[in-house]
Design an enzyme around this catalytic site. Structure first.
Site, PDB file in Angstrom:
ATOM      1  N   HIS A  93      99.088 -22.474 101.876  1.00  0.00           N
ATOM      2  CA  HIS A  93      99.084 -20.831 101.690  1.00  0.00           C
ATOM      3  C   HIS A  93      98.977 -20.408 100.006  1.00  0.00           C
ATOM      4  CE1 HIS A  93     103.674 -21.189 102.436  1.00  0.00           C
ATOM      5  NE2 HIS A  93     103.566 -21.178 101.109  1.00  0.00           N
ATOM      6  N   HIS A 138     108.515 -15.619 100.626  1.00  0.00           N
ATOM      7  CA  HIS A 138     108.927 -16.134  99.250  1.00  0.00           C
ATOM      8  C   HIS A 138     109.602 -15.137  98.355  1.00  0.00           C
ATOM      9  CE1 HIS A 138     105.433 -18.613 100.595  1.00  0.00           C
ATOM     10  NE2 HIS A 138     105.871 -19.544  99.960  1.00  0.00           N
ATOM     11  N   HIS A 162     104.100 -30.452  97.162  1.00  0.00           N
ATOM     12  CA  HIS A 162     104.385 -29.643  95.839  1.00  0.00           C
ATOM     13  C   HIS A 162     105.787 -29.300  95.466  1.00  0.00           C
ATOM     14  CE1 HIS A 162     104.271 -26.384  98.798  1.00  0.00           C
ATOM     15  NE2 HIS A 162     104.493 -25.467  97.853  1.00  0.00           N
ATOM     16  N   GLU A 203     107.709 -27.083 103.006  1.00  0.00           N
ATOM     17  CA  GLU A 203     107.134 -26.056 103.767  1.00  0.00           C
ATOM     18  C   GLU A 203     106.352 -27.013 105.099  1.00  0.00           C
ATOM     19  OE1 GLU A 203     106.114 -22.847 100.419  1.00  0.00           O
ATOM     20  OE2 GLU A 203     104.655 -24.074 101.143  1.00  0.00           O
TER      21      GLU A 203
HETATM   22  C1  DHB Z   1     101.849 -22.858  95.150  1.00  0.00           C
HETATM   23  C2  DHB Z   1     101.971 -23.154  96.296  1.00  0.00           C
HETATM   24  C3  DHB Z   1     102.690 -22.331  97.273  1.00  0.00           C
HETATM   25  O1  DHB Z   1     103.175 -22.962  98.450  1.00  0.00           O
HETATM   26  C4  DHB Z   1     103.500 -21.411  96.915  1.00  0.00           C
HETATM   27  O2  DHB Z   1     104.122 -20.610  97.879  1.00  0.00           O
HETATM   28  C5  DHB Z   1     103.471 -20.979  95.618  1.00  0.00           C
HETATM   29  C6  DHB Z   1     102.481 -21.575  94.486  1.00  0.00           C
HETATM   30  C7  DHB Z   1     101.185 -23.374  94.132  1.00  0.00           C
HETATM   31  O3  DHB Z   1     100.667 -24.648  94.271  1.00  0.00           O
HETATM   32  O4  DHB Z   1     100.688 -22.849  93.108  1.00  0.00           O
HETATM   33 FE    FE Z   2     104.870 -21.465  99.689  1.00  0.00          FE
END
Ligand code: DHB
Ligand code: FE
Length: 282
Positions: free
Chosen positions: A12, A59, A193, A240
């Site tokens: 997302h 978030h 990530h 996540e």
């Molecule tokens: C990114 C990924 C995420 O799941 C998020 O909530 C905010 C940023 C990213 O890869 O930039």
């Molecule tokens: Fe996220």
């Protein structure tokens, strides 16, 4: 009776929201990522689900760090998107189904998942980027949606095992709704990530691919992983991925893979897409 006709997953990433707004789908950086959604969009166009349950994490738009429910369910007839600072244009309100939501809340709470019920809910990129990835080609949203928020931000967090059980409870809840409705469950977020700290930017492709394979074929493997282990491998925000387990729990023990796609990196993330259905032969 309402029925779960499929389980979808998607990352997302907010930069994807910007790319869609800027119509950058054919741009060399984005093309392979967006091509990964076309088979799912086609399938959705054929089966025409009535409702999507979108499992995502807020978030900081609707819940800030002072109050964060572990599990929260939208119980409204519409959900509003708002500017959350990523530069993504706000999307049109998404229609909900408060009556169905209250049924889900009653059933889940009876099954010992004590959901926070939200009669107003602002939905952020965790919810809107998936909505746009799957349905932006329509003039109006062609499905109703119900947000199911899982806290993956403020520790202590729930686990992959608990999310899997929530998915199983969700299936019972859906199947006990008397009206005929075609429902899809969408697990969002991940894959690996980390957005801050010394390890910012890490992506573990091998771990992501293993998670995809295990979620499909052996979800019990994921239920044995601790959050610390997942975050060590996949980064702090890689946690996540536990939300994909809600989707998986809502499907049968054996599933058919109608579509599977992975692309890394997109922004800071290993991005995965799945389309699963209950296996035709159980
Ligand atoms: C990114 C990924 C995420 O799941 C998020 O909530 C905010 C940023 C990213 O890869 O930039
Ligand atoms: Fe996220």
């Amino acid at each position: 009776m309402a029925k779960i006709i499929g389980g979808l997953t998607t990352s997302h990433i907010p930069a994807v929201g910007n790319a869609m707004a800027g119509k950058l789908e054919q741009d060399p950086y984005w093309k392979r990522f967006f091509d990964g959604y076309e088979p799912v969009k086609q399938w959705l166009d054929e089966v025409k689900p009535d409702l999507a349950i979108i499992v995502y994490n807020d978030h900081g738009l609707n819940f800030f760090l002072d109050k964060v429910p572990t599990f929260a369910l939208g119980c409204a007839d519409r959900y509003q998107n708002a500017d959350e600072g990523w530069g993504i244009p706000a999307s049109a309100d998404v229609p909900g189904d408060a009556q169905f939501s209250w049924h889900l809340a009653e059933s889940l709470i009876r099954q010992e998942f004590d959901m926070t019920t939200c009669q107003e809910m602002l939905v952020d990129h965790g919810f809107m980027v998936p909505m746009n990835l799957f349905w932006r080609q329509y003039e109006q949203w062609p499905v109703k949606a119900i947000p199911l928020a899982v806290n993956t931000v403020q520790h202590p967090l729930t686990s992959a095992a608990r999310c899997y059980k929530l998915g199983k409870a969700l299936r019972k809840a859906v199947e006990s709704y008397p009206e005929d409705m075609k429902v899809v469950v969408i697990g969002t977020g991940g894959l690996s990530h980390q957005l801050q700290g010394e390890r910012a930017g890490i992506i573990d492709v091998d771990f992501d691919l293993k998670c995809i394979d295990k979620i499909i074929n052996e979800p019990e493997w994921m239920t044995g992983l601790s959050n610390d282990y997942i975050m060590e491998k996949a980064g702090t925000e890689g946690i996540e991925v536990i939300m994909w387990m809600v989707m998986r729990g809502a499907l049968a023990d054996k599933v058919d893979v109608l579509h599977k796609h992975y692309h890394a990196p997109i922004s800071n993330t290993g991005a995965g897409v799945l389309l699963l259905t209950d296996a035709a032969a159980q």
